[in-house]
Motif scaffolding. Sequence first.
Motif, PDB file in Angstrom:
ATOM      1  N   ILE A  12     -28.026  20.611  87.723  1.00  0.00           N
ATOM      2  CA  ILE A  12     -27.774  22.051  87.599  1.00  0.00           C
ATOM      3  C   ILE A  12     -28.542  22.605  86.411  1.00  0.00           C
ATOM      4  O   ILE A  12     -28.426  22.095  85.291  1.00  0.00           O
ATOM      5  CB  ILE A  12     -26.271  22.317  87.432  1.00  0.00           C
ATOM      6  N   LEU A  13     -29.356  23.656  86.649  1.00  0.00           N
ATOM      7  CA  LEU A  13     -30.079  24.354  85.588  1.00  0.00           C
ATOM      8  C   LEU A  13     -29.374  25.676  85.289  1.00  0.00           C
ATOM      9  O   LEU A  13     -29.075  26.451  86.207  1.00  0.00           O
ATOM     10  CB  LEU A  13     -31.529  24.606  86.011  1.00  0.00           C
ATOM     11  N   LEU A  14     -29.100  25.936  84.015  1.00  0.00           N
ATOM     12  CA  LEU A  14     -28.388  27.147  83.596  1.00  0.00           C
ATOM     13  C   LEU A  14     -29.153  27.853  82.492  1.00  0.00           C
ATOM     14  O   LEU A  14     -30.050  27.275  81.866  1.00  0.00           O
ATOM     15  CB  LEU A  14     -26.984  26.782  83.108  1.00  0.00           C
ATOM     16  N   GLN A  15     -28.786  29.114  82.260  1.00  0.00           N
ATOM     17  CA  GLN A  15     -29.324  29.915  81.161  1.00  0.00           C
ATOM     18  C   GLN A  15     -28.198  30.219  80.180  1.00  0.00           C
ATOM     19  O   GLN A  15     -27.013  30.238  80.562  1.00  0.00           O
ATOM     20  CB  GLN A  15     -29.928  31.223  81.689  1.00  0.00           C
ATOM     21  N   PRO A  16     -28.512  30.481  78.929  1.00  0.00           N
ATOM     22  CA  PRO A  16     -27.445  30.783  77.961  1.00  0.00           C
ATOM     23  C   PRO A  16     -26.606  31.988  78.384  1.00  0.00           C
ATOM     24  O   PRO A  16     -25.415  32.056  78.074  1.00  0.00           O
ATOM     25  CB  PRO A  16     -28.212  31.041  76.671  1.00  0.00           C
ATOM     26  N   GLN A  17     -27.211  32.949  79.099  1.00  0.00           N
ATOM     27  CA  GLN A  17     -26.474  34.135  79.518  1.00  0.00           C
ATOM     28  C   GLN A  17     -25.706  33.936  80.812  1.00  0.00           C
ATOM     29  O   GLN A  17     -25.046  34.874  81.313  1.00  0.00           O
ATOM     30  CB  GLN A  17     -27.430  35.336  79.667  1.00  0.00           C
ATOM     31  N   SER A  18     -25.762  32.716  81.400  1.00  0.00           N
ATOM     32  CA  SER A  18     -24.995  32.458  82.618  1.00  0.00           C
ATOM     33  C   SER A  18     -23.511  32.618  82.338  1.00  0.00           C
ATOM     34  O   SER A  18     -23.006  32.257  81.273  1.00  0.00           O
ATOM     35  CB  SER A  18     -25.267  31.044  83.124  1.00  0.00           C
ATOM     36  N   VAL A  23     -21.354  29.476  86.640  1.00  0.00           N
ATOM     37  CA  VAL A  23     -21.343  28.045  86.366  1.00  0.00           C
ATOM     38  C   VAL A  23     -20.381  27.320  87.305  1.00  0.00           C
ATOM     39  O   VAL A  23     -20.690  26.266  87.861  1.00  0.00           O
ATOM     40  CB  VAL A  23     -20.969  27.775  84.895  1.00  0.00           C
ATOM     41  N   LEU A  24     -19.175  27.914  87.518  1.00  0.00           N
ATOM     42  CA  LEU A  24     -18.205  27.286  88.408  1.00  0.00           C
ATOM     43  C   LEU A  24     -18.743  27.187  89.824  1.00  0.00           C
ATOM     44  O   LEU A  24     -18.544  26.179  90.514  1.00  0.00           O
ATOM     45  CB  LEU A  24     -16.898  28.079  88.401  1.00  0.00           C
ATOM     46  N   GLU A  25     -19.443  28.236  90.273  1.00  0.00           N
ATOM     47  CA  GLU A  25     -20.001  28.200  91.617  1.00  0.00           C
ATOM     48  C   GLU A  25     -21.027  27.073  91.754  1.00  0.00           C
ATOM     49  O   GLU A  25     -21.056  26.355  92.765  1.00  0.00           O
ATOM     50  CB  GLU A  25     -20.646  29.552  91.944  1.00  0.00           C
ATOM     51  N   LYS A  26     -21.870  26.887  90.732  1.00  0.00           N
ATOM     52  CA  LYS A  26     -22.868  25.807  90.795  1.00  0.00           C
ATOM     53  C   LYS A  26     -22.216  24.429  90.724  1.00  0.00           C
ATOM     54  O   LYS A  26     -22.650  23.483  91.380  1.00  0.00           O
ATOM     55  CB  LYS A  26     -23.890  25.964  89.668  1.00  0.00           C
ATOM     56  N   LEU A  32     -21.032  18.522  90.654  1.00  0.00           N
ATOM     57  CA  LEU A  32     -21.346  17.874  89.384  1.00  0.00           C
ATOM     58  C   LEU A  32     -20.439  18.408  88.299  1.00  0.00           C
ATOM     59  O   LEU A  32     -19.862  19.501  88.429  1.00  0.00           O
ATOM     60  CB  LEU A  32     -22.818  18.092  89.007  1.00  0.00           C
ATOM     61  N   ASP A  33     -20.325  17.649  87.225  1.00  0.00           N
ATOM     62  CA  ASP A  33     -19.464  18.040  86.102  1.00  0.00           C
ATOM     63  C   ASP A  33     -20.260  18.464  84.886  1.00  0.00           C
ATOM     64  O   ASP A  33     -19.689  18.680  83.828  1.00  0.00           O
ATOM     65  CB  ASP A  33     -18.570  16.861  85.695  1.00  0.00           C
ATOM     66  N   ILE A  34     -21.589  18.599  85.007  1.00  0.00           N
ATOM     67  CA  ILE A  34     -22.425  18.888  83.856  1.00  0.00           C
ATOM     68  C   ILE A  34     -23.583  19.769  84.298  1.00  0.00           C
ATOM     69  O   ILE A  34     -24.113  19.609  85.397  1.00  0.00           O
ATOM     70  CB  ILE A  34     -22.959  17.586  83.223  1.00  0.00           C
ATOM     71  N   GLY A  35     -23.925  20.729  83.453  1.00  0.00           N
ATOM     72  CA  GLY A  35     -25.087  21.575  83.688  1.00  0.00           C
ATOM     73  C   GLY A  35     -25.986  21.580  82.473  1.00  0.00           C
ATOM     74  O   GLY A  35     -25.518  21.437  81.331  1.00  0.00           O
ATOM     75  N   CYS A  36     -27.310  21.713  82.688  1.00  0.00           N
ATOM     76  CA  CYS A  36     -28.280  21.642  81.600  1.00  0.00           C
ATOM     77  C   CYS A  36     -28.842  23.026  81.308  1.00  0.00           C
ATOM     78  O   CYS A  36     -29.211  23.779  82.225  1.00  0.00           O
ATOM     79  CB  CYS A  36     -29.419  20.694  81.958  1.00  0.00           C
ATOM     80  N   ILE A  37     -28.923  23.372  80.019  1.00  0.00           N
ATOM     81  CA  ILE A  37     -29.549  24.618  79.575  1.00  0.00           C
ATOM     82  C   ILE A  37     -30.877  24.233  78.959  1.00  0.00           C
ATOM     83  O   ILE A  37     -30.928  23.387  78.054  1.00  0.00           O
ATOM     84  CB  ILE A  37     -28.658  25.358  78.556  1.00  0.00           C
ATOM     85  N   ILE A  53     -15.687  24.587  80.449  1.00  0.00           N
ATOM     86  CA  ILE A  53     -15.308  25.773  81.226  1.00  0.00           C
ATOM     87  C   ILE A  53     -13.795  25.871  81.329  1.00  0.00           C
ATOM     88  O   ILE A  53     -13.210  26.963  81.201  1.00  0.00           O
ATOM     89  CB  ILE A  53     -15.951  25.715  82.625  1.00  0.00           C
ATOM     90  N   TYR A  54     -13.123  24.710  81.541  1.00  0.00           N
ATOM     91  CA  TYR A  54     -11.656  24.732  81.606  1.00  0.00           C
ATOM     92  C   TYR A  54     -11.064  25.282  80.309  1.00  0.00           C
ATOM     93  O   TYR A  54     -10.127  26.100  80.330  1.00  0.00           O
ATOM     94  CB  TYR A  54     -11.133  23.309  81.831  1.00  0.00           C
TER      95      TYR A  54
END
Length: 717
Positions: A12-18, A23-26, A32-37, A53-54
């Motif tokens: 999962i690729l994310l942005q700081p403004q996500s 994030v939950l949808e991805k 997966l339990d982890i996303g990368c910025i 997120i929890y």
Amino acid sequence: MKVSDCMTQNFILLQPQSTIQAVLEKFLNHRLDIGCILHPDGKLDGIITKYTIYRMLLNRCPLDTPIAPNIIRDVITVDINTPLTEARDMLITANVAHAVVLGENKKVLGVMATGDLFAGFLLETRRLANQLTSLIENMEDGVIAIDNNHKIHTFNSAAERLLQLPRHAVLGGHAATTLPQFGVDMINALENCPRHDSKKIRLPSAVVLATYAPIVFRHQITGSIAVLKDLTTFEKVAHELETTKKLERILQSALEMAYDGIAIIDEQGRISMVNDALLELYNLSRGELFGAKASEKIPELNLEETLLTGSESIGDIQKINGKKCVITRMPIIRKEKQVGAIAKVMFRHLDHLKDLFNRLEHLENELTYYRGEYLRATIQGTVLDHIITRNPEMERLKNQAYLAAQSFSTVLITGESGTGKELFAQAIHEISGRPGKFVKVNCAAIPGELLESEFFGYAEGAFTGARKGGKPGKFEIADGGTLFLDEIGDMPLSLQAKLLRVLQERSFERVGDTQTTHVNVRILAATNKRLEELILEGKFREDLYYRINVIHLAIPSLRERREDLPLLCEHLIQKLNRILNKHVHGATPPALEILSKYHWPGNVRELENILERAMNLESSDWIEPHHLPASLPAHGPVNRLHAKTSDSSTDSSGTVSLNKRDVLAAAEKDLILKALDECGGNRSRAAAKLGMSRSTLYQKMRTYQIAEKSYFESPSK
């Protein structure tokens, strides 16, 4: 396996403004339990996890809240080429369930979670299991294995072929009833644990050598295995080889007994065999002819023409060295292919028959001698077989001892006490086939004033109390055999001069006698001292040293061949079981570990004494650590400075004093450790810093028991 083999590439690729909702949808879509910025340049900025997120939701953050403030930047990362086991250790050490996988230039290539590790190890386990199954199935040897319930669970194709039984009729059956030829021994190996001796078993279709051993997993016996080696082919080859050797001996004998000259060449036209009659005709030695071109050495026989044309030639008359000769030539055919040619030369007359009969008698005696020598050289079970080792240096010494036994040269055997110098000497005498006795003289145990009479004997009335008729010395007793001079470094200088004379002239006079006695004695000498140092100190004659140091066998100490400890322990325990009427199975791994760390100043003799002590004072079936002397080191390698060896001495207070050699060794070890530490464990740089080659450094590290260390640098450096 490496991280690249099991990582999750679809990360999962994310942005700081996500936002939290995005994030939950991805997370749900990718499971997966982890996303990368990531930074714009593709490098890792941080991560966000499901648990982060929890916590944001528990803190009543709205779903449209950006994740930027909660990005985790202290991230565990692994290189894509990192071994899977190393990655596992990194996750365990950091107490995390995931890591980011990086490639060249720190570019993010994927993520690795605990589930990926499990999947990777499971895949590796399956791969190894498949490899093992394929290996067993494709082995030329038959393999049969049973479990703890004596049920057969492995029966490969080779076993099917050897026993002529289908696999489905054997698998699951009880070993004792389904395979009675092997079942009892397999059950015995399962219940009694130690490896059993191999057994030769004759089956209806083959002869096999069966070897049995228990199957051990995590220190528990889970079954046993039988390996069946098909000996049928080997027996056929051995029979053919023996037949070939017999034919070769018959051919050689026939050639040597032939009245006419005979020469044989191979398909390249080189001389492969000649007899004495031909050598006499040409007045050449066998060494001058063997392997030489026939056209150059014996051109009159014209053997190369027969080799080219394949035609016979009978009754050609040639003059060789002034003698008229009748030459017969014919090709040698094998499997319809010409493999050489043979020539017979008749040049002797009837008046030579008397000489021929004399030569035949001589050749028969010579043949009998060489046949005896050959048979003696091929006899198995010499004393060398009792020298138990897997050390390459010891194997080389055994080969050298075997070769030395074939000659008459003097042999000097050096080594520390207890290394087996006398065993090597006995082996050399036994293999040499000398008809005389093996006579041992301990030069350190006989008083100096009696040494001369012990060596050379004395005549009647030579001194007060002399035996009537005199007494033969060790040289006379060993006539035709071998005289073993043990501890020759302790021999007085006066006797060294007389010994040198005997070695040079092979003769001596008894004490008090004028008659010279000639002897045929081979000398073997042994010492645990450095004779070169004794020469410098004036305690040993230099000319005698060079006289006895023709063949030098330097036996390594036990600490220099520690890989032999398990074998020696097993051999010595079996030997002591017979002597002491004990039933000790062996030494446990912890006990062997303690024995392997000891310095062994007394070598194999000390090892046998320690095992005999343990077997006498304990009634256990196994030698365990608490059965060993308390003086043996229980932890860590032995420091040579604190090991009491034959080069150390003890003062009145019991403190071990060190000689110069120990101090130099300790200093050299400290320099090596310091260089390795300064070079970060790089052995090439350390060797260059110390001014020695890498191989020399490795050798010294083994000598001083310096354990190799790995030095890692953190990515930030």
